[in-house]
Design a protein around this motif. Structure first.
Motif, PDB file in Angstrom:
ATOM      1  N   ARG A   1      26.669  34.743  34.054  1.00 32.68           N
ATOM      2  CA  ARG A   1      27.302  36.249  35.381  1.00 32.68           C
ATOM      3  C   ARG A   1      28.836  36.630  35.257  1.00 32.68           C
ATOM      4  NH1 ARG A   1      21.929  35.439  38.835  1.00 32.68           N
ATOM      5  NH2 ARG A   1      20.787  36.456  37.282  1.00 32.68           N
ATOM      6  N   PRO A   2      29.747  35.514  35.007  1.00 34.67           N
ATOM      7  CA  PRO A   2      30.705  35.597  35.609  1.00 34.67           C
ATOM      8  C   PRO A   2      31.510  36.482  34.541  1.00 34.67           C
ATOM      9  CG  PRO A   2      30.115  33.396  35.489  1.00 34.67           C
ATOM     10  CD  PRO A   2      28.900  33.964  35.244  1.00 34.67           C
ATOM     11  N   MET A   3      30.934  36.255  33.722  1.00 31.86           N
ATOM     12  CA  MET A   3      32.118  37.141  32.167  1.00 31.86           C
ATOM     13  C   MET A   3      31.087  38.496  32.089  1.00 31.86           C
ATOM     14  SD  MET A   3      31.760  36.887  28.267  1.00 31.86           S
ATOM     15  CE  MET A   3      31.145  37.204  27.537  1.00 31.86           C
ATOM     16  N   LEU A   4      30.319  38.698  32.200  1.00 31.43           N
ATOM     17  CA  LEU A   4      29.484  39.820  31.726  1.00 31.43           C
ATOM     18  C   LEU A   4      29.611  40.560  32.891  1.00 31.43           C
ATOM     19  CD1 LEU A   4      26.117  39.152  29.422  1.00 31.43           C
ATOM     20  CD2 LEU A   4      28.707  40.170  28.683  1.00 31.43           C
ATOM     21  N   GLY A   5      29.966  39.950  34.107  1.00 38.26           N
ATOM     22  CA  GLY A   5      29.008  40.709  35.346  1.00 38.26           C
ATOM     23  C   GLY A   5      31.303  41.688  35.307  1.00 38.26           C
ATOM     24  N   ILE A   6      31.801  40.898  35.240  1.00 35.63           N
ATOM     25  CA  ILE A   6      33.687  41.605  35.007  1.00 35.63           C
ATOM     26  C   ILE A   6      33.597  42.714  33.848  1.00 35.63           C
ATOM     27  CG2 ILE A   6      36.254  41.389  34.755  1.00 35.63           C
ATOM     28  CD1 ILE A   6      35.625  38.619  35.918  1.00 35.63           C
ATOM     29  N   LEU A   7      32.701  42.577  32.836  1.00 38.55           N
ATOM     30  CA  LEU A   7      32.358  43.732  31.669  1.00 38.55           C
ATOM     31  C   LEU A   7      31.453  45.242  31.975  1.00 38.55           C
ATOM     32  CD1 LEU A   7      33.050  44.156  28.562  1.00 38.55           C
ATOM     33  CD2 LEU A   7      31.361  42.881  27.808  1.00 38.55           C
ATOM     34  N   ILE A   8      30.719  44.579  32.483  1.00 38.10           N
ATOM     35  CA  ILE A   8      30.256  45.649  33.327  1.00 38.10           C
ATOM     36  C   ILE A   8      30.547  46.530  33.856  1.00 38.10           C
ATOM     37  CG2 ILE A   8      27.663  46.462  34.627  1.00 38.10           C
ATOM     38  CD1 ILE A   8      26.186  43.743  33.032  1.00 38.10           C
ATOM     39  N   GLU A   9      31.221  46.296  34.433  1.00 38.66           N
ATOM     40  CA  GLU A   9      31.777  46.025  35.933  1.00 38.66           C
ATOM     41  C   GLU A   9      32.647  47.716  35.144  1.00 38.66           C
ATOM     42  OE1 GLU A   9      34.786  45.514  39.591  1.00 38.66           O
ATOM     43  OE2 GLU A   9      33.534  44.014  39.126  1.00 38.66           O
ATOM     44  N   ASN A  10      33.659  46.707  34.330  1.00 39.78           N
ATOM     45  CA  ASN A  10      35.119  47.210  33.828  1.00 39.78           C
ATOM     46  C   ASN A  10      34.644  48.490  32.948  1.00 39.78           C
ATOM     47  OD1 ASN A  10      36.795  46.033  34.797  1.00 39.78           O
ATOM     48  ND2 ASN A  10      36.831  44.332  32.902  1.00 39.78           N
ATOM     49  N   LEU A  11      33.428  48.735  32.452  1.00 39.46           N
ATOM     50  CA  LEU A  11      32.564  49.869  31.281  1.00 39.46           C
ATOM     51  C   LEU A  11      31.836  50.503  32.800  1.00 39.46           C
ATOM     52  CD1 LEU A  11      31.195  47.103  28.331  1.00 39.46           C
ATOM     53  CD2 LEU A  11      32.686  49.112  28.145  1.00 39.46           C
ATOM     54  N   GLU A  12      31.296  50.003  32.850  1.00 40.89           N
ATOM     55  CA  GLU A  12      31.568  51.275  33.967  1.00 40.89           C
ATOM     56  C   GLU A  12      32.162  52.192  34.886  1.00 40.89           C
ATOM     57  OE1 GLU A  12      26.763  49.692  35.722  1.00 40.89           O
ATOM     58  OE2 GLU A  12      28.485  49.063  36.704  1.00 40.89           O
ATOM     59  N   GLY A  13      33.452  51.538  34.717  1.00 40.04           N
ATOM     60  CA  GLY A  13      34.453  51.918  35.426  1.00 40.04           C
ATOM     61  C   GLY A  13      34.985  53.398  34.591  1.00 40.04           C
ATOM     62  N   GLN A  14      34.373  52.682  33.564  1.00 41.48           N
ATOM     63  CA  GLN A  14      35.434  53.636  32.380  1.00 41.48           C
ATOM     64  C   GLN A  14      34.488  55.262  32.233  1.00 41.48           C
ATOM     65  OE1 GLN A  14      35.672  51.312  28.497  1.00 41.48           O
ATOM     66  NE2 GLN A  14      37.903  50.199  29.576  1.00 41.48           N
TER      67      GLN A  14
END
Length: 115
Positions: free
Chosen positions: A101-114
């Motif tokens: 969750r720590p890594m994927l949470g940030i990754l998901i948030e960044n991708l959804e922001g794009q």
């Protein structure tokens, strides 16, 4: 009954029981072979990835798929430009494996922001 015959039969039963009880906790499918093809045989990459994604999708919502395989499927889709598909697999990994969750949470948030 002869003692040696009984001992032999018991040994055979014990060995048969050990042979059938060796199931893996998780299913890795053809993960290693897929990675080899993806990195060393580019002419078969698309077919290998298609097979890999079909394998991962069959375990959707189940706990037998090995840790990291949903995320790997997401990464393969992201490399092909399918951001929404990648996010979907990253979310599956996020839900199934709390350690990620720590890594994927940030990754998901960044991708959804794009998007």
């Amino acid at each position: 009954m002869n003692k040696s015959l009984v001992l032999m039969l018991l040994s055979a039963l014990l060995l048969a029981g050990c042979a059938t009880g060796n199931k893996s906790l998780y299913d890795w499918g053809q993960y290693e072979q897929t990675l080899f093809v993806v990195y060393h045989e580019p002419e078969y990459k698309d077919q290998a990835l298609e097979n890999y994604l079909a394998f991962v999708r069959q375990y959707e919502g189940q706990s037998r798929l090995a840790p990291g395989l949903y995320a790997e499927a997401g990464t393969f889709l992201l490399e092909q430009g399918d951001v929404n598909g990648a996010i979907g697999f990253y979310k599956m990994e996020y839900e199934r494996w709390p350690e990620s969750r720590p890594m994927l949470g940030i990754l998901i948030e960044n991708l959804e922001g794009q998007l």
